[in-house]
Design an enzyme around this catalytic site. Structure first.
Site, short mmCIF file in Angstrom:
data_model
loop_
_atom_site.label_atom_id
_atom_site.label_comp_id
_atom_site.label_asym_id
_atom_site.label_seq_id
_atom_site.Cartn_x
_atom_site.Cartn_y
_atom_site.Cartn_z
N SER A 21 -8.03 -0.31 -1.04
CA SER A 21 -7.92 -1.36 -0.03
C SER A 21 -6.64 -1.16 0.76
O SER A 21 -6.11 -0.04 0.82
CB SER A 21 -7.96 -2.74 -0.71
OG SER A 21 -8.17 -3.75 0.25
N ASN A 22 -6.13 -2.20 1.39
CA ASN A 22 -4.89 -2.10 2.17
C ASN A 22 -4.14 -3.43 2.12
O ASN A 22 -4.60 -4.38 1.48
CB ASN A 22 -5.21 -1.67 3.60
CG ASN A 22 -6.16 -2.63 4.28
OD1 ASN A 22 -5.83 -3.78 4.50
ND2 ASN A 22 -7.38 -2.17 4.56
N ARG A 23 -3.03 -3.52 2.81
CA ARG A 23 -2.11 -4.67 2.66
C ARG A 23 -2.50 -5.89 3.48
O ARG A 23 -1.79 -6.89 3.47
CB ARG A 23 -0.69 -4.24 3.04
CG ARG A 23 -0.08 -3.27 2.04
CD ARG A 23 1.35 -2.93 2.45
NE ARG A 23 2.16 -4.12 2.64
CZ ARG A 23 3.10 -4.26 3.58
NH1 ARG A 23 3.34 -3.27 4.42
NH2 ARG A 23 3.80 -5.37 3.67
#
Ligand code: CTP
Length: 214
Positions: A21-23
């Protein structure tokens, strides 16, 4: 107007307990949905996995992966007049997803990936008279890549920001963005709350739609 907004990250599962995923936390997209609904627009918000409450008056569709998000956008596109793609869509997904937890013993340390569909590119030929807004999160001056994405993705407006700054981008309540338009204009906004940035974006879309209808 009928506005479709995407927000948050997508999650690409490796197994039931691990994912890529990502931030992104969804704050910018939720602020856009909140602002548009408060201005009387009908808003559908397609949200990746985030820990945020649904803004008042907003219809929310929860999704997990990029492919789920594409399906939700495709389902809601016909009814919308403006699409704001604020989500940080994962570009890659594991080639294989295990339904049971993978054990580290005997596991290859190399993860094979497949490219996810680019949502904006996939729906581009269904744009018709709609307004499309995209975002570009870059590290460093976001304008060159922003201009490229504006053209490549056939957008009317691109909101570009430098996510390497501590007071802009992921997980904070403020943002410092440059608005790039398909007409070649460039507007650098000062440090603003995400709600204030949202107001500028929604106002721009309202104007663009009004001048298109005229
Ligand atoms: N986007 C999309 N589908 C994807 C990836 C991104 O529709 N699979 C949208 C985003 O919601 C955003 C815009 O495209 O509005 C730009 O996203 P960004 O992640 O900055 O760009 P990418 O095209 O993924 O390029 P790169 O990761 O190489 O910067």
């Amino acid at each position: 107007m009928q506005m479709l907004v995407t927000a948050g990250p997508t999650r690409e599962h490796i197994d039931p307990v691990r994912f890529l995923s990502n931030r992104s936390t969804g704050k910018m997209g939720f602020a856009i949905a909140q602002c548009a609904a408060a201005r009387g627009h009908a808003v559908t918000l397609v949200a990746g996995p985030v820990a945020l409450a649904t803004p008042p008056g907003v219809q929310r569709v929860d999704v997990i992966s990029a492919r789920d998000m594409l399906a939700a956008v495709e389902a809601n596109l016909p009814a919308c007049e403006a699409l704001v793609m604020c989500a940080a869509v994962s570009d890659w997904r594991p080639r294989q997803t295990s339904t049971s937890k993978l054990k580290k013993r005997g596991l290859s340390p190399i993860l094979e990936l497949d490219a996810n569909p680019d949502i904006l590119a996939t729906i581009h030929d269904r744009k018709s008279g709609r307004i499309f807004v995209g975002f570009a999160a870059e590290t460093g001056d976001p304008r060159p890549e922003g201009r490229r994405k504006l053209a490549d993705k056939g957008l009317d407006l691109l909101v570009a920001n430098d996510v390497s700054q501590p007071d802009a981008g992921f997980a904070v309540d403020t943002n410092r963005v440059v608005l790039l338009t398909c007409g070649g204009e460039e507007q650098k906004l000062p440090l603003l709350s995400k709600l204030e940035v949202a107001e500028r974006i929604v106002a721009w879309v309202e104007q663009a739609l009004a001048s298109r209808i005229r």
